[in-house]
Write an enzyme that holds these catalytic residues in place. Structure first.
Site, PDB file in Angstrom:
ATOM      1  N   LYS A  22       0.834  -1.209   0.000  1.00 27.40           N
ATOM      2  CA  LYS A  22       0.000   0.000   0.000  1.00 27.40           C
ATOM      3  C   LYS A  22       0.870   1.262   0.000  1.00 27.40           C
ATOM      4  O   LYS A  22       0.685   2.161  -0.820  1.00 27.40           O
ATOM      5  CB  LYS A  22      -0.905  -0.040   1.227  1.00 27.40           C
ATOM      6  CG  LYS A  22      -1.941   1.035   1.238  1.00 27.40           C
ATOM      7  CD  LYS A  22      -2.874   0.852   2.421  1.00 27.40           C
ATOM      8  CE  LYS A  22      -3.711  -0.407   2.256  1.00 27.40           C
ATOM      9  NZ  LYS A  22      -4.188  -0.945   3.510  1.00 27.40           N
ATOM     10  N   MET A 103      -5.740  -7.430   8.423  1.00 26.76           N
ATOM     11  CA  MET A 103      -5.164  -6.665   9.536  1.00 26.76           C
ATOM     12  C   MET A 103      -6.040  -5.436   9.807  1.00 26.76           C
ATOM     13  O   MET A 103      -7.072  -5.264   9.171  1.00 26.76           O
ATOM     14  CB  MET A 103      -3.736  -6.278   9.197  1.00 26.76           C
ATOM     15  CG  MET A 103      -2.797  -7.457   9.303  1.00 26.76           C
ATOM     16  SD  MET A 103      -1.125  -7.009   8.942  1.00 26.76           S
ATOM     17  CE  MET A 103      -1.178  -6.671   7.211  1.00 26.76           C
ATOM     18  N   HIS A 452     -16.022  -8.755   1.385  1.00 27.62           N
ATOM     19  CA  HIS A 452     -15.013  -9.669   1.927  1.00 27.62           C
ATOM     20  C   HIS A 452     -15.186 -11.080   1.377  1.00 27.62           C
ATOM     21  O   HIS A 452     -14.239 -11.707   0.898  1.00 27.62           O
ATOM     22  CB  HIS A 452     -15.127  -9.675   3.453  1.00 27.62           C
ATOM     23  CG  HIS A 452     -14.255 -10.682   4.100  1.00 27.62           C
ATOM     24  ND1 HIS A 452     -14.717 -11.934   4.447  1.00 27.62           N
ATOM     25  CD2 HIS A 452     -12.941 -10.656   4.413  1.00 27.62           C
ATOM     26  CE1 HIS A 452     -13.728 -12.604   4.975  1.00 27.62           C
ATOM     27  NE2 HIS A 452     -12.636 -11.845   4.965  1.00 27.62           N
ATOM     28  N   ARG A 558      -1.139 -48.030 -13.830  1.00 27.87           N
ATOM     29  CA  ARG A 558      -1.103 -48.983 -12.702  1.00 27.87           C
ATOM     30  C   ARG A 558      -1.980 -50.181 -13.061  1.00 27.87           C
ATOM     31  O   ARG A 558      -3.212 -50.093 -13.022  1.00 27.87           O
ATOM     32  CB  ARG A 558      -1.624 -48.314 -11.430  1.00 27.87           C
ATOM     33  CG  ARG A 558      -0.764 -47.190 -10.886  1.00 27.87           C
ATOM     34  CD  ARG A 558      -1.460 -46.604  -9.669  1.00 27.87           C
ATOM     35  NE  ARG A 558      -0.591 -45.798  -8.834  1.00 27.87           N
ATOM     36  CZ  ARG A 558      -0.603 -44.463  -8.806  1.00 27.87           C
ATOM     37  NH1 ARG A 558      -1.401 -43.786  -9.599  1.00 27.87           N
ATOM     38  NH2 ARG A 558       0.201 -43.817  -7.984  1.00 27.87           N
ATOM     39  N   ARG A 614       3.182 -50.358 -15.695  1.00 27.64           N
ATOM     40  CA  ARG A 614       3.853 -50.911 -14.533  1.00 27.64           C
ATOM     41  C   ARG A 614       3.238 -52.270 -14.186  1.00 27.64           C
ATOM     42  O   ARG A 614       2.007 -52.399 -14.101  1.00 27.64           O
ATOM     43  CB  ARG A 614       3.691 -49.966 -13.346  1.00 27.64           C
ATOM     44  CG  ARG A 614       4.393 -50.503 -12.123  1.00 27.64           C
ATOM     45  CD  ARG A 614       4.220 -49.601 -10.939  1.00 27.64           C
ATOM     46  NE  ARG A 614       2.888 -49.698 -10.385  1.00 27.64           N
ATOM     47  CZ  ARG A 614       2.461 -48.945  -9.375  1.00 27.64           C
ATOM     48  NH1 ARG A 614       3.257 -48.018  -8.866  1.00 27.64           N
ATOM     49  NH2 ARG A 614       1.256 -49.074  -8.895  1.00 27.64           N
ATOM     50  N   GLU A 749      11.887 -46.194  -5.923  1.00 33.58           N
ATOM     51  CA  GLU A 749      10.919 -45.945  -4.845  1.00 33.58           C
ATOM     52  C   GLU A 749      11.477 -46.233  -3.459  1.00 33.58           C
ATOM     53  O   GLU A 749      10.797 -46.033  -2.466  1.00 33.58           O
ATOM     54  CB  GLU A 749       9.685 -46.838  -5.027  1.00 33.58           C
ATOM     55  CG  GLU A 749       8.952 -46.603  -6.333  1.00 33.58           C
ATOM     56  CD  GLU A 749       7.760 -47.522  -6.476  1.00 33.58           C
ATOM     57  OE1 GLU A 749       6.648 -47.086  -6.192  1.00 33.58           O
ATOM     58  OE2 GLU A 749       7.956 -48.684  -6.894  1.00 33.58           O
ATOM     59  N   SER A 768      11.785 -44.110 -13.318  1.00 35.48           N
ATOM     60  CA  SER A 768      10.660 -43.244 -12.972  1.00 35.48           C
ATOM     61  C   SER A 768      10.619 -43.168 -11.448  1.00 35.48           C
ATOM     62  O   SER A 768      10.493 -44.202 -10.784  1.00 35.48           O
ATOM     63  CB  SER A 768       9.350 -43.801 -13.521  1.00 35.48           C
ATOM     64  OG  SER A 768       8.290 -42.961 -13.137  1.00 35.48           O
ATOM     65  N   GLY A 770       9.160 -42.947  -8.114  1.00 37.46           N
ATOM     66  CA  GLY A 770       7.858 -43.125  -7.456  1.00 37.46           C
ATOM     67  C   GLY A 770       7.938 -42.459  -6.106  1.00 37.46           C
ATOM     68  O   GLY A 770       8.243 -43.079  -5.092  1.00 37.46           O
ATOM     69  N   THR A 771       7.649 -41.158  -6.092  1.00 46.66           N
ATOM     70  CA  THR A 771       7.932 -40.375  -4.885  1.00 46.66           C
ATOM     71  C   THR A 771       6.907 -40.585  -3.773  1.00 46.66           C
ATOM     72  O   THR A 771       7.132 -40.125  -2.656  1.00 46.66           O
ATOM     73  CB  THR A 771       8.048 -38.881  -5.242  1.00 46.66           C
ATOM     74  OG1 THR A 771       6.986 -38.556  -6.138  1.00 46.66           O
ATOM     75  CG2 THR A 771       9.386 -38.588  -5.882  1.00 46.66           C
ATOM     76  N   ASN A 772       5.805 -41.274  -4.071  1.00 45.06           N
ATOM     77  CA  ASN A 772       4.892 -41.600  -2.962  1.00 45.06           C
ATOM     78  C   ASN A 772       5.600 -42.600  -2.056  1.00 45.06           C
ATOM     79  O   ASN A 772       5.705 -42.406  -0.849  1.00 45.06           O
ATOM     80  CB  ASN A 772       3.588 -42.222  -3.475  1.00 45.06           C
ATOM     81  CG  ASN A 772       2.871 -41.322  -4.458  1.00 45.06           C
ATOM     82  OD1 ASN A 772       3.028 -40.104  -4.405  1.00 45.06           O
ATOM     83  ND2 ASN A 772       2.104 -41.905  -5.370  1.00 45.06           N
ATOM     84  N   CYS A 836       6.574 -40.074 -11.231  1.00 50.76           N
ATOM     85  CA  CYS A 836       5.153 -40.412 -11.384  1.00 50.76           C
ATOM     86  C   CYS A 836       4.417 -40.456 -10.057  1.00 50.76           C
ATOM     87  O   CYS A 836       3.258 -40.834  -9.993  1.00 50.76           O
ATOM     88  CB  CYS A 836       4.988 -41.731 -12.136  1.00 50.76           C
ATOM     89  SG  CYS A 836       5.723 -43.120 -11.266  1.00 50.76           S
ATOM     90  N   TYR A 856      10.713 -35.767 -17.693  1.00 46.52           N
ATOM     91  CA  TYR A 856       9.264 -35.517 -17.685  1.00 46.52           C
ATOM     92  C   TYR A 856       8.684 -35.683 -16.280  1.00 46.52           C
ATOM     93  O   TYR A 856       9.310 -36.284 -15.396  1.00 46.52           O
ATOM     94  CB  TYR A 856       8.530 -36.458 -18.642  1.00 46.52           C
ATOM     95  CG  TYR A 856       8.568 -37.910 -18.235  1.00 46.52           C
ATOM     96  CD1 TYR A 856       7.600 -38.446 -17.380  1.00 46.52           C
ATOM     97  CD2 TYR A 856       9.570 -38.763 -18.687  1.00 46.52           C
ATOM     98  CE1 TYR A 856       7.636 -39.768 -16.998  1.00 46.52           C
ATOM     99  CE2 TYR A 856       9.618 -40.093 -18.316  1.00 46.52           C
ATOM    100  CZ  TYR A 856       8.636 -40.579 -17.462  1.00 46.52           C
ATOM    101  OH  TYR A 856       8.667 -41.884 -17.068  1.00 46.52           O
TER     102      TYR A 856
HETATM  103  C1  PEP Z   1       4.784 -44.043  -6.100  1.00 45.54           C
HETATM  104  O1  PEP Z   1       5.086 -44.796  -5.186  1.00 45.54           O
HETATM  105  O2  PEP Z   1       5.136 -42.861  -6.155  1.00 45.54           O
HETATM  106  C2  PEP Z   1       3.937 -44.516  -7.196  1.00 45.54           C
HETATM  107  C3  PEP Z   1       3.655 -43.758  -8.221  1.00 45.54           C
HETATM  108  O3  PEP Z   1       3.403 -45.753  -7.071  1.00 45.54           O
HETATM  109  P1  PEP Z   1       2.120 -46.065  -6.179  1.00 45.54           P
HETATM  110  O4  PEP Z   1       1.550 -44.781  -5.716  1.00 45.54           O
HETATM  111  O5  PEP Z   1       1.189 -46.829  -7.051  1.00 45.54           O
HETATM  112  O6  PEP Z   1       2.709 -46.897  -5.084  1.00 45.54           O
HETATM  113 MG    MG Z   2       4.835 -46.910  -5.438  1.00 43.31          MG
END
Ligand code: PEP
Ligand code: MG
Length: 890
Positions: A22, A103, A452, A558, A614, A749, A768, A770-772, A836, A856
Site C-alpha cells: 500500500k 489486519m 469480503h 497402474r 507398470r 521408490e 521413474s 515413485g515419490t509416494n 510419477c 518428464y
Molecule cells: C509411487 O510410489 O510414487 C507410485 C507412483 O506408485 P504407487 O503410488 O502406485 O505406489
Molecule cells: Mg509406489
C-alpha cells in the site's frame, strides 16, 4: 540513523518490502501526479523494531513519526487536534503481500470532543461531523481498545428502534450526539478508561495496534493459506482523510480496471453515494455498479476512467483501485494488482500480450498454476431438472453441492468429518475465514462483488454468491427463508458461483470446457518448457482426458487397477487362492485376455505416444476381503448351517488372508517381489501387453510401450525381471510374428535404488521416481497413516515445513532423486528419467524436477494443464530456454 518513516513523495513503487504494498503504491501514484491525499508510511523495519524491543515504539521512531506529522500538517494546512482546522487521518496496515481485510485499520483519527465541533462548523454539516466521530470511537475501540463492535451496533440499533427509523441515513445530528455520549460510556465500562482525547496518543496507540494485528488469528490463517512468510511484518500508512460521506456529491468505491471474475477488458466496480470506504468493503450496504456513476457524476467518472487507464498502463496489469469523491473532487486512495479468478487471470494475461503491454513470459508467470484447478472444476448441467430457489451476485465461479451451515466453526467441524458444506451468512468477516476454507462454497445475503466474501472466495478459487437479498437468514433458528420455503441447517443445496443461482437439493454436474485463452496460454507454455508432461492413467477414458489436457504420454499405468473391476475380482481371487502353479496358471489364463483388451484400448487412445505400463505392485491381500468382515460372515454362517459350501469357501478365504497377513504390508511382499516369487503373474501381464501390441500393430495403430518394474531395491531384482520380460516377449513374438520396439525400466521408490542407481542403470532403459513410496521409505512414515496420525501436528508445530506427501521434500527425498539421476546418467548418459508420484502435479515439486534435469513429470489427467504451466515457469525462472529446442521424446 535508520530512516523509519517516508513521506509519500519520498518513496516509490519499488520499495514494497520497506513500505508495504500500500505504502509503495501510494508513493508511486504520488510520483506520477495522481490526486492522492497526503501522507507518510512507517516502514516494515519499524514493525520489526517494535517487536524486537518488546512491542513498543522506540524514541527514535516516535521522533521520526512526529516530524512526518509536522510535514503532513504543513502540506494540508491543517493540524492534528486543532479545534478550528483539524487534520484527520487514516491509519492502515500494509504488508508486502496483499492481505485484504486481515489486519486492522483506523479511520477519522484526530477526532475528539473539540475537533468534532470544529469539523461541524468548517463543513457546515454537523450531522456528518458527529457521524464521523462516532464511527471513529467505534473503530478505535474495536481495533485499539479491543471492545467488541457488537456493543456499539446494539446501541445504534436501540436508538433506531426507539426513533422508529429504518436505516442510518435517517439519524439526525442530535441522534449521533446522543450516540457519542453512549459510546463513551461503553468505552468506560469495557476498557476501564476514558476514550482518549489527545490525538497524538490516539495516533501512537493506533500505530501499535496495526503492528499488533500482524499476529491476529485471521492474519495468521491467511498467511498460512497463502504461504506468506511470518517474519515480513507490516508497514503502517498514515494518510489525511477525505470524506465520501459529506453529502450527495460525495461517495466512495472500489473498481477493477478489468472484470476480476471473467477478465473482460471493461471497467468494473461498485460505489456508494454518501458513504465511507468501509461501507463498501464490509458489504453492509449493497452498492451501485460503477457504470451508474457515469450518469450521476459524469465529470468525476471521466476523470476516474482516465486515471484507471493510466494506472493499468503504468503497472502493466489489472488494478484494484479504491477511490473517494469528496464534494465533487476525486481522490485515489489505493491501487494494487487486482485479485482475480483463474478465468480472469488467463484472459487478462493473454489479452495484455495481445495489446503489447507484456511479454509471453510475463503472461506465463502471471498465472498461478494452482489457480487452474478452478477452471477444471465441474459445473451444473443445464439440462438437468432444477428449480432456482434464489439468485445473488456471481462472485466467484464454480458449482458445489453441500449441507447448509450458518457458522464457520460448524462448517469446519463438519468438513473435518468429510462432509461437504456450504457456508451461508448475512455477510462474512475475516473471522469466518476458517469456515470459508472448510466449505465448498459461500453464500451471503448482503454485500457486493468486492465484499469480503467475494474477494476471499475468488482468491481461494471457491464458488461464492454474494448479495443474495431474497434470503432471510435467521442465525438463531439456523435457517433461511426464501418466500415460503424454509431451508434449515443440514439441508442440501447446490450453488452456481458463475451465475449466482441457488437450488434446493443435489444437481447433476458436467465437466468443464476450456477457453481459447486457456489453450493459448498453455500453447505458449509448451513453447517454453523443456520438461515433458505425461499423465497417470489406467484406462482409455482417463487416457483420453489426459490427451485432451495436453499430456504427451502415459507415465504410469497402474495395472492393478485393472484387477479391481468387480467382474475380475473373483478371477483374481481364484489366482491368489491357487495352491499350485497349474491352478494359478488356469486363473491367469482367464485374466490375460481381459488385460490384453484394456491395453489395446489404451494404445488406441494414445496413438503412438509413450505408454509406461507398470507390472503388478500391491500386496496380494488387497484383493481379498477384509479379515474382520470375513470373521463376521463366518460366525453368521456357522450359526445358520455349520456345513454349507459358502461357509467352507469363506473359511478357505480366511485361511489365505491369515497366510498373506504381514505386519508391514507396504514394506512386504509387493512390487517386483511379487514377480520374483510368482513369476507367472508378471509373465501373464507381459504376454497380455505384447499380444495387445501385436493386435494394435495389425490395426496400424502405432505403439510405444515401456515396461516398468516396481519397487526395485537391488540390481539383481531388475536383472531377473528384465530377463522375464524379454523371455515372455520372445514367446509372444514367436506366436504373432510381430517384432516390437520396447524398453524396460524401473521405478525408483526405495532409497537403496537411488543410492545404487549406477548399478541399476545397467539393467534399466529408464527410471521413474515413485515419490509416494520414496517419501514413505525415506522418512519411514506410512503413507496410509501418517497424515491422519501426526503429520498435521508436525506441520502446525513447524517440525516439517509442509506435507512431504504433497510437496516434495527437496532436502531429503530430493537429494535421493538428484543422486539417482546423477548415478544413473554416469552409467547411461542418455538415461531417461521421470517422476510419477503425486508430486508430479505439484508446482514446487515440478520446479525441482526441472532443476535436477528430469525428462518428464507424470500426474493425474486433471493436473496436466497445471504441470504444463508450472514446467514453463520453471524454464523461464531458470532463465534457460528462449525458444523451444527440438523436442526430445519425453
Ligand atoms: C509411487 O510410489 O510414487 C507410485 C507412483 O506408485 P504407487 O503410488 O502406485 O505406489
Ligand atoms: Mg509406489
Amino acid at each position: 540513523m535508520t530512516k523509519f518513516v517516508y513521506m509519500f513523495n519520498e518513496g516509490n513503487g519499488k520499495k514494497k518490502e520497506l513500505l508495504g504494498g500500500k505504502g509503495a503504491n501510494l508513493a508511486e501514484m504520488t510520483k506520477i501526479g495522481l490526486p492522492v491525499p497526503y501522507g507518510f508510511t512507517v516502514t516494515t523495519e519499524a514493525c520489526h523494531d517494535y517487536y524486537k524491543i518488546g512491542k513498543a515504539i522506540s524514541v527514535d521512531i516516535e521522533f521520526q513519526i512526529l516530524e512526518a506529522l509536522s510535514s503532513l500538517e504543513e502540506a494540508t494546512d491543517k493540524t492534528l487536534g486543532d479545534p478550528l482546522n483539524p487534520l484527520l487521518v487514516s491509519v492502515r496496515s500494509g504488508a508486502v503481500h496483499s492481505m485484504p481485510g486481515m489486519m486492522d485499520t483506523v479511520l477519522n483519527l484526530g477526532m475528539n470532543d473539540e475537533t468534532v465541533e470544529g469539523l461541524a462548523e468548517l463543513t457546515l454539516n454537523p450531522r456528518f461531523a458527529y457521524d464521523s466521530y462516532r464511527r471513529f470511537i467505534q473503530m478505535f475501540s474495536d481495533v485499539v481498545l479491543k471492545i467488541d463492535s457488537f456493543y456499539f451496533e446494539q446501541c445504534v440499533e436501540e436508538m433506531r428502534a426507539a426513533k422508529g427509523y429504518q436505516s442510518d441515513p435517517e439519524m439526525t445530528a442530535a441522534d449521533w450526539q446522543e450516540i457519542i455520549i453512549r459510546y463513551k460510556e461503553i468505552v468506560k465500562k469495557h476498557a476501564k478508561r476514558l476514550f482518549p482525547q489527545d490525538p497524538k496518543e490516539q495516533l501512537f496507540l493506533a500505530i501499535s495496534a496495526v503492528f499488533d494485528s500482524w499476529h491476529n488469528q485471521r492474519a495468521i490463517v491467511y498467511r498460512r493459506l497463502n504461504q506468506i512468510p511470518e517474519n515480513l511484518g507490516t508497514a503502517v500508512t498514515i494518510q489525511s482523510m477525505v470524506f465520501g460521506n459529506m453529502g450527495p456529491d460525495s461517495g466512495t468505491g472500489v473498481a477493477f480496471t478489468r472484470n476480476p471474475a471473467t477478465g473482460e477488458a471493461k471497467l468494473y466496480g461498485e460505489y456508494l453515494i454518501n458513504a465511507q470506504g468501509e461501507d463498501v468493503v464490509a458489504g453492509i450496504r449493497t452498492p451501485q455498479p460503477i457504470a451508474t456513476l457515469q450518469k450521476e457524476m459524469p465529470d468525476v467518472y471521466e476523470q476516474f476512467a482516465h486515471t484507471c487507464e493510466l494506472l493499468e498502463k503504468h503497472y502493466r496489469d489489472m488494478q484494484d483501485i479504491e477511490f473517494t469523491v469528496e464534494r465533487g473532487s476525486l481522490y485515489i486512495l489505493q491501487t494494487r494488482t487486482g485479485k482475480r479468478t483463474a478465468e480472469a487471470a488467463i484472459r487478462i494475461a493473454v489479452e495484455l500480450v495481445e495489446e503489447g503491454m507484456i511479454t509471453k513470459e510475463e503472461a506465463l508467470l502471471r498465472v498461478d498454476p494452482d489457480q487452474l484447478n478452478q477452471l477444471l472444476h465441474r459445473r451444473i448441467d443445464d439440462t438437468s431438472d432444477k428449480q432456482q430457489l434464489a439468485k445473488g451476485l456471481p462472485a466467484s465461479p464454480g458449482a458445489a453441492t453441500g449441507l447448509v451451515v450458518f457458522d464457520a466453526d460448524v462448517a469446519e467441524r463438519l468438513a473435518n468429518d468429510h462432509q461437504s458444506v456450504i457456508l451461508v451468512r448475512p455477510e462474512t468477516t475475516p473471522d469466518d475465514i476458517h469456515g470459508m476454507i472448510a466449505s465448498q462454497a459461500t453464500v451471503t445475503s448482503r454485500g457486493g462483488m468486492t465484499s469480503h466474501a467475494a474477494v476471499v472466495a475468488r482468491g481461494m478459487g471457491k464458488a461464492c454468491i454474494c448479495g443474495c437479498d431474497s434470503l432471510t437468514i435467521d442465525l438463531i433458528q439456523k435457517q433461511f427463508k426464501v418466500g415460503e420455503t424454509v431451508v434449515r441447517e443440514g439441508d442440501i443445496i447446490t450453488v452456481d458461483g458463475s451465475t449466482g443461482e441457488i437450488f434446493l437439493g443435489e444437481i447433476a454436474m458436467i465437466e468443464p470446457k476450456l477457453s481459447e485463452e486457456f489453450r493459448q496460454l498453455l500453447l505458449w507454455a509448451d513453447e517454453k518448457r523443456t520438461l515433458g508432461v505425461r499423465a497417470n492413467a489406467d484406462n482409455p477414458t482417463d487416457a483420453k482426458k489426459a490427451m485432451e489436457f495436453g499430456a504427451e504420454g502415459i507415465g504410469l499405468c497402474r495395472t492393478e487397477h485393472m484387477f479391481m473391476d468387480a467382474t475380475r475380482i473373483p478371477i483374481v481371487q481364484e489366482m491368489i487362492m491357487a495352491e499350485t502353479f497349474d491352478e494359478r496358471s488356469i486363473a491367469l489364463s482367464k485374466l490375460l485376455p481381459m488385460q490384453q483388451e484394456d491395453f489395446e484400448g489404451i494404445f488406441e487412445v494414445m496413438n503412438g505416444n509413450p505408454v509406461t505400463i507398470r507390472l503388478l505392485d500391491p500386496p496380494l491381500h488387497e484383493f481379498l476381503p477384509d479379515k474382520e468382515e470375513l470373521l463376521i460372515d463366518i460366525t453368521k454362517l456357522r450359526m445358520k448351517d455349520g456345513d454349507s459350501e459358502e461357509l467352507k469357501e469363506k473359511e478357505q478365504l480366511l485361511r489365505k488372508v491369515r497366510q498373506l497377513h504381514e505386519f508391514n504390508p507396504m514394506l512386504g511382499h509387493r512390487g517386483c517381489r511379487l514377480g520374483m516369487i510368482f513369476p507367472e503373474i508378471y509373465v501373464m501381464q507381459v504376454k497380455a501387453i505384447f499380444h495387445a501390441i501385436a493386435r494394435s500393430m495389425e490395426k496400424d495403430i502405432p505403439v510405444k510401450p515401456e515396461i516398468m518394474i516396481p519397487l526395485v531395491g537391488h540390481v539383481n531384482e531388475l536383472k531377473h525381471m528384465r530377463q522375464l520380460v524379454v523371455d515372455a516377449e520372445l514367446e509372444v513374438m514367436e506366436e504373432t510374428g510381430q517384432v516390437v520396439d520396447y524398453v524396460i525400466g524401473t521405478m525408483v521408490e526405495v532409497p537403496r535404488a537411488a543410492l545404487t542407481a549406477d548399478e541399476i542403470a545397467e539393467e534399466a532403459d529408464f527410471f521413474s521416481f515413485g515419490t509416494n513410496d520414496l517419501t514413505q521409505t525415506t522418512f519411514g512414515y506410512s503413507r496410509d497413516d501418517a497424515e491422519g496420525k501426526f503429520l498435521q501436528a508436525y506441520i502446525e508445530t513447524k517440525v516439517l515445513p509442509n506435507n512431504p506427501f504433497a510437496t516434495l521434500d527437496v532436502d531429503g527425498v530430493g537429494k535421493l532423486i538428484e543422486t539417482g539421476v546423477k548415478l544413473g546418467r554416469n552409467t547411461k548418459p542418455n538415461l531417461k528419467t521421470g517422476i510419477c508420484g503425486e508430486h508430479g502435479g505439484e508446482k514446487k515439486s515440478i520446479q525441482f524436477c526441472h532443476e535436477v534435469g528430469l525428462d518428464y513429470v507424470s500426474c493425474s489427467p486433471y493436473r496436466v494443464p497445471l504441470a504444463r504451466l508450472a514446467a514453463a515457469q520453471a524454464t523461464i525462472r531458470a532463465g534457460q530456454k528462449e525458444t523451444k529446442q527440438p523436442q526430445t521424446q519425453c
